[in-house]
Structures are given as C-alpha cells and as structure tokens.
Design an enzyme around this catalytic site. Structure first.
Site, PDB file in Angstrom:
ATOM      1  N   LYS A  18       0.836  -1.200   0.000  1.00  0.00           N
ATOM      2  CA  LYS A  18       0.000   0.000   0.000  1.00  0.00           C
ATOM      3  C   LYS A  18       0.876   1.257   0.000  1.00  0.00           C
ATOM      4  O   LYS A  18       0.701   2.166  -0.817  1.00  0.00           O
ATOM      5  CB  LYS A  18      -0.900  -0.003   1.243  1.00  0.00           C
ATOM      6  CG  LYS A  18      -1.669   1.288   1.449  1.00  0.00           C
ATOM      7  CD  LYS A  18      -2.261   1.356   2.860  1.00  0.00           C
ATOM      8  CE  LYS A  18      -2.970   2.666   3.092  1.00  0.00           C
ATOM      9  NZ  LYS A  18      -4.209   2.809   2.300  1.00  0.00           N
ATOM     10  N   ILE A 437     -26.634  12.810   5.526  1.00  0.00           N
ATOM     11  CA  ILE A 437     -26.605  11.387   5.870  1.00  0.00           C
ATOM     12  C   ILE A 437     -25.926  11.115   7.212  1.00  0.00           C
ATOM     13  O   ILE A 437     -26.083  10.048   7.796  1.00  0.00           O
ATOM     14  CB  ILE A 437     -25.958  10.582   4.733  1.00  0.00           C
ATOM     15  CG1 ILE A 437     -26.657  10.885   3.397  1.00  0.00           C
ATOM     16  CG2 ILE A 437     -25.996   9.087   4.985  1.00  0.00           C
ATOM     17  CD1 ILE A 437     -28.166  10.665   3.408  1.00  0.00           C
ATOM     18  N   GLU A 490     -20.870  13.266  13.408  1.00  0.00           N
ATOM     19  CA  GLU A 490     -20.061  12.067  13.719  1.00  0.00           C
ATOM     20  C   GLU A 490     -18.563  12.329  13.923  1.00  0.00           C
ATOM     21  O   GLU A 490     -17.727  11.492  13.540  1.00  0.00           O
ATOM     22  CB  GLU A 490     -20.269  10.986  12.621  1.00  0.00           C
ATOM     23  CG  GLU A 490     -21.726  10.621  12.406  1.00  0.00           C
ATOM     24  CD  GLU A 490     -21.966   9.576  11.297  1.00  0.00           C
ATOM     25  OE1 GLU A 490     -21.034   8.827  10.960  1.00  0.00           O
ATOM     26  OE2 GLU A 490     -23.100   9.516  10.785  1.00  0.00           O
ATOM     27  N   ASP A 495     -14.863   5.146  12.333  1.00  0.00           N
ATOM     28  CA  ASP A 495     -15.438   4.224  11.365  1.00  0.00           C
ATOM     29  C   ASP A 495     -16.806   3.805  11.881  1.00  0.00           C
ATOM     30  O   ASP A 495     -16.992   3.649  13.081  1.00  0.00           O
ATOM     31  CB  ASP A 495     -14.515   2.999  11.256  1.00  0.00           C
ATOM     32  CG  ASP A 495     -15.087   1.916  10.392  1.00  0.00           C
ATOM     33  OD1 ASP A 495     -14.718   1.857   9.229  1.00  0.00           O
ATOM     34  OD2 ASP A 495     -15.924   1.124  10.880  1.00  0.00           O
ATOM     35  N   CYS A 522      -7.324  -0.804   2.161  1.00  0.00           N
ATOM     36  CA  CYS A 522      -7.547  -1.981   2.996  1.00  0.00           C
ATOM     37  C   CYS A 522      -8.568  -1.650   4.075  1.00  0.00           C
ATOM     38  O   CYS A 522      -8.732  -0.490   4.437  1.00  0.00           O
ATOM     39  CB  CYS A 522      -6.247  -2.374   3.693  1.00  0.00           C
ATOM     40  SG  CYS A 522      -4.913  -2.706   2.547  1.00  0.00           S
ATOM     41  N   CYS A 649     -26.131   2.750   0.761  1.00  0.00           N
ATOM     42  CA  CYS A 649     -25.175   3.372  -0.163  1.00  0.00           C
ATOM     43  C   CYS A 649     -25.127   2.705  -1.507  1.00  0.00           C
ATOM     44  O   CYS A 649     -24.131   2.802  -2.190  1.00  0.00           O
ATOM     45  CB  CYS A 649     -23.761   3.274   0.336  1.00  0.00           C
ATOM     46  SG  CYS A 649     -23.514   3.681   1.981  1.00  0.00           S
ATOM     47  N   ASP A 662     -40.153  -3.906   3.291  1.00  0.00           N
ATOM     48  CA  ASP A 662     -40.445  -4.720   4.466  1.00  0.00           C
ATOM     49  C   ASP A 662     -39.616  -4.305   5.693  1.00  0.00           C
ATOM     50  O   ASP A 662     -39.917  -4.698   6.810  1.00  0.00           O
ATOM     51  CB  ASP A 662     -40.202  -6.191   4.119  1.00  0.00           C
ATOM     52  CG  ASP A 662     -41.009  -7.127   4.990  1.00  0.00           C
ATOM     53  OD1 ASP A 662     -42.133  -6.746   5.383  1.00  0.00           O
ATOM     54  OD2 ASP A 662     -40.504  -8.223   5.305  1.00  0.00           O
ATOM     55  N   HIS A 701     -18.970  11.366  -3.793  1.00  0.00           N
ATOM     56  CA  HIS A 701     -17.656  10.755  -4.031  1.00  0.00           C
ATOM     57  C   HIS A 701     -16.762  11.653  -4.861  1.00  0.00           C
ATOM     58  O   HIS A 701     -15.583  11.392  -5.007  1.00  0.00           O
ATOM     59  CB  HIS A 701     -17.828   9.412  -4.738  1.00  0.00           C
ATOM     60  CG  HIS A 701     -18.567   8.416  -3.905  1.00  0.00           C
ATOM     61  ND1 HIS A 701     -19.925   8.271  -3.984  1.00  0.00           N
ATOM     62  CD2 HIS A 701     -18.143   7.567  -2.952  1.00  0.00           C
ATOM     63  CE1 HIS A 701     -20.304   7.345  -3.126  1.00  0.00           C
ATOM     64  NE2 HIS A 701     -19.246   6.903  -2.489  1.00  0.00           N
TER      65      HIS A 701
HETATM   66  N1  GLN Z   1     -23.918   7.849   8.650  1.00  0.00           N
HETATM   67  C1  GLN Z   1     -22.779   7.458   7.896  1.00  0.00           C
HETATM   68  C2  GLN Z   1     -22.033   8.670   7.372  1.00  0.00           C
HETATM   69  O1  GLN Z   1     -22.636   9.625   7.022  1.00  0.00           O
HETATM   70  C3  GLN Z   1     -23.173   6.590   6.741  1.00  0.00           C
HETATM   71  C4  GLN Z   1     -21.971   6.115   5.973  1.00  0.00           C
HETATM   72  C5  GLN Z   1     -22.297   5.107   4.905  1.00  0.00           C
HETATM   73  O2  GLN Z   1     -23.428   4.990   4.501  1.00  0.00           O
HETATM   74  N2  GLN Z   1     -21.327   4.389   4.442  1.00  0.00           N
HETATM   75  O3  GLN Z   1     -20.837   8.681   7.272  1.00  0.00           O
HETATM   76 ZN    ZN Z   2     -23.923   5.756   2.324  1.00  0.00          ZN
END
Ligand code: GLN
Ligand code: ZN
Length: 765
Positions: A18, A437, A490, A495, A522, A649, A662, A701
């Site tokens: 890496k 999110i 967050e 992670d 990784c 995602c 469901d 992204h």
């Molecule tokens: N709540 C997480 C974030 O916003 C969701 C991350 C994800 O969906 N991979 O980072």
């Molecule tokens: Zn996501």
C-alpha cells in the site's frame, strides 16, 4: 499427502505494498522502488510457504492492483480511451485503467463475488483486438524459480474472465461476451506454452463463477473452452479452482468432465454440500484439492474435524489424490498474527491469519501421511476446547434473548402512513424536508484529537471539549444553511462499525488485521468472538448534547446490525443470523435510550445490507428474511412519533425492493445520483413506496460542486415518480471524505434548489 495454497495476500504484513503504491502514485518514489518492494514481498511469501513445506505454492497471485485487471493486461484488452498503442503494458497504462488519469476516468470497479474485494471490470466489445500484452504470469513463475521455488502459476480462467466482464459502451444488445472465447483462447495458449517452456508442471485456472447459478449455455462454454485448450495443456497438470460457495450439481458435472484437467479445487468451508457431490462420484485418477482451511475468516482451523473430512475423502478418491488446501485465496483474510501485539494470548490461540493458515494446511497434509505433529494437534485441540467453553464467548442471557427471536416477528404496531402523520404533528417539517446522511468533513485536527485521546495523550475533558466544539460548528452551519433535520456530524467516530464494536462486548480489534478492499485500500474488520451485548449507552451522550444546541430535530445516528455483521469477521461457531440477532438486540437498547433522551429522529444505517446477499439465488430469501427482521427488531418498540430513518449506499436495489419496503422504516435515504438515477426506474415501473424516501441528489464521491439547477432538475425527476409528501432532499451519502470548501456550497445549492421547487409547488396549487 500434498498441500496447496489457492492464493496469498499481496499487501504485506504491514501494508508495505500500500505504502509503496501510494508513494509511487504521489511521485515520491520511482517505479523501481515500487518493483523492489513488490519483489521482496513476493519472495518472502514464496520462501515462507516453501519453508512451511507447502508443495503447490501459487505464483502470479501478487498484483499491483487487481488480478482481473492483470488478466485484462495479459489479453491486451485495454479500452481505446487509454490510448495504448501496443507493446508490453506498463505502469502508466495499467494504473490509468485502475485509477483514471488527468483526462480519462478509471474503469468500473465492482465487488468480487460476495467478498469485500473489488475488481476492475473488463469492458469488452465485439471489436476488441486481443494480444498477448503482459508477461507477468511467466515473469513471476521464472522469478520464483530463480529463487529456488517451483510454483503453480495462477490465471483467472478464460470463462470466468468473460462472465465477469461487461459489454463495452456502444455494443449491440445482442452482443454476447462469451462469443469472445475463441478470440481470447489463443492468448491463453501462448501463455501456457511459455509457462511450459519455463518449466512449469502445474497450472491453476481460477473459475469461481462455477459456484453461481449458471445457465446451461454458460456451462457449455466451460466444456468448449477446456476442450480447445486441451492440446496446449498436454504435458501439464491442470487445476481448475472454484470457491466461495457450494458448487451446483450441474456445474460439478461439467467441471469434473472437463478435458485436459487433472485436478479440481473446492471450497469445503462454505460448500458443505459439495462434499455430498464428491461422495456421489468423483472421476477416478483425478486430484481433489480439498479447501478445508477457511480463507475468508480468521479462526484457527479445527484440525481434528478437518482431518476426519480429509480421511473420508481419501476413502473416496484414493490416498494420493487428495491435496489439502485453503477454501479460497487467503487474500480475504488478515496477513499475519505475529504482528498482533494487543490481543491477549487466549484470544490469539483461537485465531489463524494467512501465515498461520499456511502452517495449518501443511500440518494436516503431514498428519494424513502419518507424520502427525502431535504438539501442533494438541495445542490446536486445546485452543478449540478453550474457545468452546470460555466464559468470554458465552453470555447465557444474550443467548436466551436471541433464541427467543427466531421464528417470531417484530413490527411496529401502527402502519407507516399513520406513523408519518403522528411524526409530522410533532416535527412540523416543510414539504421536501432537507437533511444529510450523518458525517461532516473529518479534518486533520479532528483525527489527531481522537488519536491522542485514544493514546491517553489528551484528557477526557479536553477531548469532550474538542468534540463538543466541532458538533457546535456543524450544528450552526446546518442552521445557517437552513437544513431541516440536522445531524451532529459524527466527529467522534473513526469508522461506522468500529465505533460501535469498540463499545459492545464480544468484539476484538486487531492492530494489523488488514484485508485488501481495492487497489491500495484496505479495511480492518473487527472480530466478533463472543455473544454481543451492550454494557452501556454508546451515542446518547453526544446525540443529546447535539440536540441541546438546536431547536430543530437532531437525528440520532446508529449503524444497523446487518452492516455491523457484514463488515466484521464473524463467528463460525454459530449461524450468522444468530450473531445478527444479538447485535440487533444491542442496537435496540440504544434506540430506546436515544428515544428516552428526547431524540425524535433516529437513523439506523444499513449500508451493507445488500452486500450480504448470498451468491446463490436459492439462499437469498432466507438471508433477506433474517436481515430485514434484524433491522425491524432494533426499532419495533419506539413510539409512533419517533421517526426511524435508514440509509443505504447502493442503488441497484431494484431486485430487493420488496425487502426494503419490508424493513418498514419511516424514511429511507439512498444513493441515487452516482448511478445515473437507475433507482428511480423501480418506481416508474409502478412499485408503491409509501414511506419517506430521499434518493441522493448529488454524488459525494466527487469533489465537484453541483449547481442549484442541476439539483432542482434531479428533484423534479424524482417528483415525476414519487409523491411530493414522501420525498426528502439529501446527498447520496455521508460527507466525511469531503472538504468544507466543497460541502458548504454543495449544501447551499441543495437547499436553494429545494426552496425553488417548494415555491413552484405552492404557486401551482
Ligand atoms: N452515517 C454514515 C455517514 O454519514 C453513513 C456512511 C455510509 O453509509 N457508508 O458517514
Ligand atoms: Zn452511504
């Protein structure tokens, strides 16, 4: 009895590859530096296997990026946009395909079967001119030979290669990838001839697609491919290797009837039913490569149990025809346990990473030859016994509670539309509510303070102060932007799985247990070794702090049980669903504590729900049933007025839309814009979605900042297929990998677009 390893991790015990790759990409070191690090890794791996006594040692399982891309290079199947003009493919072309370059984007990447490894998808059209353009397989064979190690060169098999490809843009709908077989076989023949000339006596073709549900014309392609290769292969021993699941009976028949093939490899860890097929009939005189050592997990092999399986196989196929092997390439497990300094001795005795698995394979082979290493076997038996009886593994109360969930159902009492009404009374949101999110940009300072707190270099008071300040900044920013439902950003999380695993019992963490995900990337999955429980609240402190800073609703932010399960190394001593139910109960406690603390909106991320989908169609329904059930368990107990969100995602969920419905979440936010809005087609086709839904309005992204018009355009497209009163507006995913200079204007435009449409909607009334 002989021993064999299907493949070995490339990254090195401390991710040496890496760092060498990234430094080369950054222009900080030369191509020769990268080659040197790589050659050293290869030679140490070969030496290690040879010293352990392995007979069939693989070569060409090293890769600078990905073995499927290596095959694309071998075949000279470079898409024209990379401007390759022939000759041996070098780093510039190779890494451009893998990662893109200043003017051309990378080739698509997708998951390798149901692992977390991603390969580069070959793009093949009817006019590709194949040519032998990378001699890597031969070079590596010779390299090992020069070191005194005679290896088994490994190639991605020709049929699996085609089945894993996608048609190039512009190819006719009627174009069949398998029709290219006749064009790629000549190259395979050239490679085989060179390997033979270099002295190879065995060759391994990986054909893992054989474990999937293939159609009969696809199976026939295998028959045809190996018949055509037969004469080139004569004088060589040929192993066709399969892995990752039970092999279907039809495929087993096709495989074991292939011309020119001397040995067949099977995953006997995931493929327990394959054993029955072998018992019912295995071609005489052929070799059986018995994959009894798990290549996808980190547990020490139960050597006594493996030994008895191997002995029974010997009875069927003959004493010298069974080869002890790994269930798949060891690429999918961690590298070497010796570098784990923080795991205690007992736990370590239960584990085996790649280096230890090599030793296990060899010990089993020797034992079958009557040279049982008694010390190894008795230590192994003692470790197995201690794992079975350890109080660290078993928690009776958790076992009981989880057992009670099986076969029962858990749902919120009120239906979703009535719940949404009750929630709206409390939350009083505008139409097209805006939200994000969860994560906000993770700055260097933030990472540093977390690291230093962990290392006890920063006091708890100072740490809390720093995180509080960050949360406050994020809350104020969202208020300024006029977002409706806020998040705390967050900042306390490294992670989304590790953060919860560290606070739950039954989890352990490694220092170097890295597994390649793609290229130089990784992941370090936590190890779930025992019954899972939650000693105390995990997020309530931060979420209530964040809520106290604003009058707007603050989302509590949790990772769901299925995602925690799918992104961990899981127990192999109980079914996956049992572990998942246990995690679900722990998350349920957290959900209820958040609710008690006055959090009215709680998001439970299930980013990895789709990833866990089994390879075989026949197993999908069972998985989806317990996975969705686990999610519902986490929130079935909350009041109607508490709004449960979930987030995913991926976009290609059209095939499992009914399972998503469901899950019975009140609101789902889901990736959409990165995948060309494929998601919306499911609603166009008439599927009714009654709960709230926020298909992402821009791709997080990319550093690109979407304009207001572009976002408004996307929202309008959504309004054509979704009711106004259920639509939410949000980005595709969390913002933690972005910079504030990107996030601020992007969200500004997102809110502006939303307001624009709200005005249009109200004036249209
Ligand atoms: N709540 C997480 C974030 O916003 C969701 C991350 C994800 O969906 N991979 O980072
Ligand atoms: Zn996501």
């Amino acid at each position: 009895m002989a021993s064999h390893i299907v493949g070995y991790p490339r990254m090195g015990p401390k991710r040496e590859l890496k760092f060498a790759l990234e430094s080369f990409w950054d222009g900080k070191s030369s191509a020769d530096d990268l080659k040197k690090v790589s050659a050293d890794l290869r030679s140490s791996i070969w030496r290690q296997m040879a010293d352990a006594g392995i007979k069939y040692i693989p070569s060409n399982t090293f890769s600078y990026y990905d073995q499927v891309l290596d095959t694309t290079a071998m075949l000279g199947a470079v898409p024209p946009r990379y401007g390759w003009t022939g000759g041996e493919i070098r780093f510039d072309t190779y890494f451009s395909m893998a990662r893109g370059n200043a003017s051309v984007p990378a080739m698509e990447m997708t998951k390798w079967f149901d692992t977390n490894y991603h390969f580069i998808v070959p793009e093949l059209g009817p006019d590709v001119k194949f040519s032998y353009a990378s001699h890597k397989a031969v070079d590596e064979y010779k390299e090992a030979k020069a070191l005194g190690v005679d290896t088994v060169p490994v190639l991605v098999g020709p049929v699996s290669y085609l089945l894993l490809s996608k048609p190039a843009k512009g190819a006719e709908k009627s174009f069949s990838l398998l029709s290219l077989l006749d064009k790629i076989l000549p190259i395979y023949k050239e490679v085989v001839a060179e390997l033979k000339a270099a002295g190879a006596s065995w060759i391994q073709f990986d054909e893992p697609t054989l474990v999937k549900d293939l159609e009969s014309h696809q199976l026939q392609t295998f028959t045809s491919a190996y018949s055509q290769l037969e004469s080139s292969l004569s004088g060589l021993n040929v192993l066709v290797e399969t892995y990752f699941a039970d092999i279907p009976a039809e495929a087993f028949k096709t495989l074991t009837s292939l011309k020119g093939v001397t040995g067949f490899g099977f995953d006997l860890v995931r493929g327990t039913k394959t054993l029955d097929l072998i018992k019912r009939g295995f071609p005489s005189g052929k070799y059986l490569f018995a994959g009894v050592v798990d290549g996808r997990n980190i547990w020490a092999n139960d050597a006594a149990a493996s030994l008895s399986i191997l002995q029974s196989l010997e009875g069927i196929v003959g004493k010298d025809k069974v080869v002890v092997s790994t269930s798949c390439s060891l690429l999918h497990t961690a590298v070497d346990l010796v570098n784990e300094t923080k795991l205690d001795k007992e736990l370590k005795s239960w584990l085996a990473f790649a280096a230890q698995k090599v030793v296990e394979v060899n010990a089993l082979a020797k034992a079958l030859d009557g040279q049982k290493d008694e010390a190894f076997f008795s230590a192994n038996a003692a470790a197995q016994a201690s794992r079975k009886s350890s109080p660290r593994v078993t928690n009776e109360a958790v076992q009981k509670a989880a057992a009670a969930l099986k076969g029962s159902d858990h749902r919120r009492a009120t239906n979703v539309s009535a719940r949404l009404d009750a929630q709206q009374k409390k939350l009083n949101l505008p139409i097209l509510p805006t939200t994000t999110i969860g994560s906000f940009p993770q700055t260097m300072d933030l990472r540093r303070v977390r690291r230093e707190f962990k290392a006890k270099k920063v006091s708890e008071d100072d740490y809390v102060k720093a995180i509080k300040q960050e949360i406050n900044k994020v809350v104020k920013l969202q208020e300024e932007l006029d977002i409706d439902v806020l998040v705390h950003g967050e900042p306390e999380r490294n992670d989304m799985v590790e953060y919860f695993g560290e606070q739950l019992s039954g989890f352990a963490f490694t220092v170097n247990g890295w597994v390649q995900s793609y290229g130089s990337r990784c992941v370090k999955p936590p190890i779930i070794f025992g019954d899972v429980s939650r000693p105390k609240p995990m997020t309530v402190f931060w979420s209530s702090m964040a809520q106290s800073m604003t009058a707007r609703p603050m989302k509590g932010m949790l990772t769901g049980p299925v995602t925690i399960l799918n992104w961990s190394f899981v127990r192999n001593d109980q079914p996956r669903f049992e572990t998942c139910y246990q995690i679900a109960l722990a998350i349920k406690d957290e959900v209820e504590d958040l609710e008690k603390a006055g959090i009215n909106v709680i998001q439970i991320d299930e980013a990895a729900l789709r990833e866990g989908l089994p390879l075989r169609k026949s197993e999908e329904a069972f998985y989806l049933e317990w996975a969705v059930h686990s999610f519902r368990i986490t929130n079935c107990g909350v009041a109607d007025t508490t709004q449960i969100h979930t987030h995913m995602c991926y976009s290609n969920f059209n095939d499992i839309i009914h399972s998503i419905i469901d899950m019975d979440a009140d609101v789902i936010t889901i990736e959409n814009s990165r995948s060309d809005e494929k998601l919306l087609s499911v609603f166009r086709e008439g599927v009714k979605y009654g709960a709230g839904i926020g298909p992402g309005v821009y791709d997080i992204h990319s550093p690109r900042i979407p304009s207001t018009e572009e976002i408004a355009d996307r929202v309008n497209k959504m309004l054509q297929v979704l009711e106004t009163n259920i639509l939410w507006v949000n980005p595709d995913c969390g913002l933690k990998t972005r910079k504030y200079t990107e996030v601020k204007p992007a969200l500004q435009n997102m809110v502006a677009a939303t307001k624009l449409i709200r005005t249009q909607l109200s004036s249209a009334k």
